[in-house]
Scaffold this motif. Structure first.
Motif, PDB file in Angstrom:
ATOM      1  N   HIS A  21       0.916  -1.458   0.163  1.00 12.37           N
ATOM      2  CA  HIS A  21       0.004   0.262  -0.157  1.00 12.37           C
ATOM      3  C   HIS A  21       0.516   0.874   0.048  1.00 12.37           C
ATOM      4  CE1 HIS A  21      -3.768  -2.420   0.482  1.00 12.37           C
ATOM      5  NE2 HIS A  21      -2.954  -2.901   1.293  1.00 12.37           N
ATOM      6  N   PHE A  22       1.166   1.051   0.879  1.00 13.48           N
ATOM      7  CA  PHE A  22       2.713   2.629   0.636  1.00 13.48           C
ATOM      8  C   PHE A  22       3.430   2.551  -0.628  1.00 13.48           C
ATOM      9  CE2 PHE A  22       6.943   3.765   0.887  1.00 13.48           C
ATOM     10  CZ  PHE A  22       6.945   5.236   2.028  1.00 13.48           C
ATOM     11  N   SER A  23       3.619   1.809  -1.486  1.00 12.95           N
ATOM     12  CA  SER A  23       4.396   2.212  -2.952  1.00 12.95           C
ATOM     13  C   SER A  23       3.316   3.137  -3.704  1.00 12.95           C
ATOM     14  CB  SER A  23       4.717   0.893  -3.290  1.00 12.95           C
ATOM     15  OG  SER A  23       4.070   0.379  -3.988  1.00 12.95           O
ATOM     16  N   SER A  24       1.724   2.396  -3.337  1.00 18.77           N
ATOM     17  CA  SER A  24       0.920   2.837  -4.292  1.00 18.77           C
ATOM     18  C   SER A  24       0.634   4.244  -3.909  1.00 18.77           C
ATOM     19  CB  SER A  24      -0.293   2.259  -4.387  1.00 18.77           C
ATOM     20  OG  SER A  24      -0.371   1.156  -3.443  1.00 18.77           O
ATOM     21  N   ILE A  25       0.584   4.735  -2.461  1.00 19.69           N
ATOM     22  CA  ILE A  25       0.507   6.121  -1.808  1.00 19.69           C
ATOM     23  C   ILE A  25       1.936   7.105  -2.147  1.00 19.69           C
ATOM     24  CG2 ILE A  25      -0.089   7.210   0.437  1.00 19.69           C
ATOM     25  CD1 ILE A  25      -1.306   4.943   1.403  1.00 19.69           C
ATOM     26  N   LYS A  26       2.812   6.230  -2.156  1.00 18.79           N
ATOM     27  CA  LYS A  26       3.786   7.198  -2.571  1.00 18.79           C
ATOM     28  C   LYS A  26       3.796   8.095  -3.837  1.00 18.79           C
ATOM     29  CE  LYS A  26       8.767   6.475  -2.826  1.00 18.79           C
ATOM     30  NZ  LYS A  26      10.032   5.778  -3.369  1.00 18.79           N
ATOM     31  N   MET A  27       3.180   6.657  -4.510  1.00 18.80           N
ATOM     32  CA  MET A  27       3.134   7.119  -6.275  1.00 18.80           C
ATOM     33  C   MET A  27       1.869   8.381  -6.704  1.00 18.80           C
ATOM     34  SD  MET A  27       2.706   4.537  -9.476  1.00 18.80           S
ATOM     35  CE  MET A  27       0.982   4.302  -9.084  1.00 18.80           C
ATOM     36  N   PHE A  29       0.785   9.868  -4.213  1.00 18.22           N
ATOM     37  CA  PHE A  29       1.600  11.871  -3.367  1.00 18.22           C
ATOM     38  C   PHE A  29       2.371  12.581  -4.447  1.00 18.22           C
ATOM     39  CE2 PHE A  29       4.320  13.577  -0.137  1.00 18.22           C
ATOM     40  CZ  PHE A  29       3.409  14.697  -0.102  1.00 18.22           C
ATOM     41  N   SER A  30       3.654  11.757  -4.827  1.00 19.59           N
ATOM     42  CA  SER A  30       4.383  12.321  -5.920  1.00 19.59           C
ATOM     43  C   SER A  30       4.355  13.280  -6.617  1.00 19.59           C
ATOM     44  CB  SER A  30       5.634  11.063  -5.917  1.00 19.59           C
ATOM     45  OG  SER A  30       5.598  10.062  -6.438  1.00 19.59           O
ATOM     46  N   SER A  31       2.880  12.852  -7.967  1.00 15.73           N
ATOM     47  CA  SER A  31       1.957  12.659  -8.714  1.00 15.73           C
ATOM     48  C   SER A  31       1.520  13.799  -8.470  1.00 15.73           C
ATOM     49  CB  SER A  31       1.301  11.882  -9.473  1.00 15.73           C
ATOM     50  OG  SER A  31       0.040  12.308 -10.006  1.00 15.73           O
ATOM     51  N   ALA A  32       0.553  14.268  -7.521  1.00 16.89           N
ATOM     52  CA  ALA A  32       0.225  15.311  -6.733  1.00 16.89           C
ATOM     53  C   ALA A  32       0.984  16.439  -6.522  1.00 16.89           C
ATOM     54  CB  ALA A  32      -1.085  14.531  -5.379  1.00 16.89           C
ATOM     55  N   VAL A  33       2.204  16.019  -5.824  1.00 19.54           N
ATOM     56  CA  VAL A  33       2.728  17.283  -5.247  1.00 19.54           C
ATOM     57  C   VAL A  33       3.560  17.611  -7.028  1.00 19.54           C
ATOM     58  CG1 VAL A  33       5.668  17.586  -4.616  1.00 19.54           C
ATOM     59  CG2 VAL A  33       3.621  16.440  -2.630  1.00 19.54           C
ATOM     60  N   ARG A  34       4.098  17.217  -7.913  1.00 19.76           N
ATOM     61  CA  ARG A  34       4.420  17.921  -8.881  1.00 19.76           C
ATOM     62  C   ARG A  34       3.285  18.083 -10.327  1.00 19.76           C
ATOM     63  NH1 ARG A  34       5.309  12.770 -12.048  1.00 19.76           N
ATOM     64  NH2 ARG A  34       5.245  11.239 -10.288  1.00 19.76           N
ATOM     65  N   SER A  35       1.975  18.128 -10.059  1.00 21.07           N
ATOM     66  CA  SER A  35       0.713  18.748 -10.129  1.00 21.07           C
ATOM     67  C   SER A  35       0.691  19.404 -10.153  1.00 21.07           C
ATOM     68  CB  SER A  35      -0.787  17.663 -10.460  1.00 21.07           C
ATOM     69  OG  SER A  35      -0.554  17.390  -9.649  1.00 21.07           O
TER      70      SER A  35
END
Length: 154
Positions: A21-27, A29-35
Motif C-alpha cells: 500500500h505504501f508504494s501506491s500511496i507514494k506514487m 502523493f508524488s504525482s499530486a505534488v508535481r501537479s
C-alpha cells in the motif's frame, strides 16, 4: 493450498502487507505534488521582475560629489580620472625621489688562478680558452695517463 508471501498463516486474513500500500500511496502523493507545483512555479516566474541592468534615475549629488560630477558625469569617467591621478602621483614621487640610479661599481676581475703542476690552467682563468685551442689540449685528451693524473689532482 500454499501460503504466498503476502498472506499470513491465518486464512481469514486476506490483507496485503503495508509496503504494498505504501508504494501506491507514494506514487499518488508524488504525482499530486508535481501537479500542484507546476502552477505555483509558473506564477512565480510571471511575477518576477525582469532586470536588464538599466540602472535607474541619476542620483542628486551634493557637496564635493556635485563639483566632481559636473566634470565627470559618468562612473567610468570618474574611475579613469582617479586612476590617472594615482598614476601622476606615482610618477612625480619616483622622479622626486631621485630618478637617477647610482652608477654600478666596476666589478673587479677575478685573480688569475695559478697553473697546476700538470700545466693545465684553471677553468676560471683567461688562459683556459687559449689552452683549449692548442695542440697540448688535444694531446691531453688523447693520453690516458695525463687525464688520470689530472683526475687524481682534483
Amino acid at each position: 493450498n500454499g501460503i504466498s508471501k503476502y498472506q499470513t498463516n491465518n486464512s481469514n486474513d486476506n490483507t496485503a502487507p503495508i509496503h504494498r500500500h505504501f508504494s501506491s500511496i507514494k506514487m499518488v502523493f508524488s504525482s499530486a505534488v508535481r501537479s500542484a507545483a507546476r502552477p505555483v512555479a509558473a506564477a512565480a516566474l510571471k511575477q518576477q521582475q525582469k532586470r536588464c541592468m538599466g540602472g535607474g534615475p541619476k542620483p542628486e549629488w551634493t557637496g564635493i560629489d556635485k563639483t566632481v560630477r559636473t566634470y565627470f558625469p559618468e562612473d567610468w569617467q570618474l574611475a579613469a580620472a582617479v586612476l590617472s591621478g594615482y598614476g601622476v602621483l606615482i610618477t612625480v614621487a619616483r622622479l622626486a625621489s631621485g630618478g637617477k640610479k647610482a652608477a654600478a661599481e666596476p666589478v673587479a676581475a677575478p685573480a688569475a688562478a695559478a697553473p697546476t703542476s700538470t700545466g693545465f690552467p684553471s677553468v676560471e682563468s683567461p688562459e683556459f680558452e687559449a689552452f683549449v685551442e692548442t695542440e697540448a689540449f688535444t694531446t691531453l685528451l688523447d693520453s690516458d695517463e695525463q687525464l688520470g693524473a689530472l683526475a687524481d689532482e682534483a
